[in-house]
Design an enzyme around this catalytic site. Sequence first.
Site, PDB file in Angstrom:
ATOM      1  N   CYS A 115       0.809  -1.222   0.000  1.00 27.65           N
ATOM      2  CA  CYS A 115       0.000   0.000   0.000  1.00 27.65           C
ATOM      3  C   CYS A 115       0.842   1.273   0.000  1.00 27.65           C
ATOM      4  CB  CYS A 115      -0.953  -0.003   1.188  1.00 27.65           C
ATOM      5  SG  CYS A 115      -2.140  -1.357   1.160  1.00 27.65           S
ATOM      6  N   HIS A 252      -3.084   7.419   1.890  1.00 31.99           N
ATOM      7  CA  HIS A 252      -3.517   6.118   1.394  1.00 31.99           C
ATOM      8  C   HIS A 252      -4.900   5.829   1.952  1.00 31.99           C
ATOM      9  CE1 HIS A 252      -3.939   1.929   0.660  1.00 31.99           C
ATOM     10  NE2 HIS A 252      -3.727   1.575   1.913  1.00 31.99           N
ATOM     11  N   ASN A 282      -9.988   0.128  -0.398  1.00 32.21           N
ATOM     12  CA  ASN A 282      -8.524   0.163  -0.358  1.00 32.21           C
ATOM     13  C   ASN A 282      -7.991  -0.425  -1.659  1.00 32.21           C
ATOM     14  OD1 ASN A 282      -5.799  -0.259   0.086  1.00 32.21           O
ATOM     15  ND2 ASN A 282      -6.050  -1.051   2.155  1.00 32.21           N
TER      16      ASN A 282
END
Length: 325
Positions: A115, A252, A282
């Site tokens: 990520c 993020h 996500n």
Amino acid sequence: MSNLRSVVRGVGGYLPDRIVTNEDLTATVDTSDEWIVARTGIRERRIVADGELTSHMAIEAAKRALEHAQIDAEDIDLIVLATSTPDQTFPATAVTVQAELGITEGAAFDVQAVCSGFVFALATADNYLKGGQFKRALVIGAEAFSRILDWEDRSTCVLFGDGAGALVIEAQKPNGALLERGVLATTLRSDGRYRDKLYVDGGPSSTGTVGHLRMDGPEVFRHAVTKISDVILETLQKAELTPADIDWFVPHQANKRILDGAARRLGLERERLVMTVDKHANTSAASIPLALMTACTDGRIKEGDLVLLEAMGGGFTWGALLIRW
């Protein structure tokens, strides 16, 4: 020492057509829309179609970023693509993007920091451009995380989605403006002691299979806010700035509670936080460029704005990057 700056010229994104809502997921796993929204802020996510690859999404995002930048593909001499879901073990997905865009010069390669991948990729490209080795770069985050999810694990399958985003950056010399555009500061970190808190239980040298994503959610959450806040403050300090100077915080997009917690810890108003997790879920390395694309398209981020990026991912990896847009 070079005085070049990596200046953002364009941004683009791509989301698959298929929308999967929380309500859709209740047909296959024991969950509810209320449960997912309360714990994550996610309401829906995009899922790739059969036969749709990470490279397909990356190519589309790259084309849109080039169009926004008004730059021809052949003017790009570096592609850095962040992904944990490459088309193949090798070659790098970046070379597929390079070929499909008709680029035959320069270099193209992948980076893998889960990520945090886009922050790592952008910092990498920035260093190459500042060093004078390349002139213009495509920095891409692209993920097909739906392909590595265990769709029977309700603690993880509700969290992720697919997509791609891209930036075009260009090495430029300062022009004497009061607020010089470009990447101002970067900070990257990792700590492999936590690698078993967020991982995939497969791989070519371990099982010979792709495997599925596994996560210790409470542990990831516990570390996230502190690590994110610390690396942000370090990055701001490098640029001799404070949280009060930030125009837009683009983190993020993992979990609304993590994002809200980081913003509060920094003393940032909710209005300065760009949040797309409700629509995208996500998307790992794609989440930051997709959020940037959204905030540029709707007019929030404008030239001259100070934009702070941050991410944390499996490994653990984490980092922050400050840009004068």
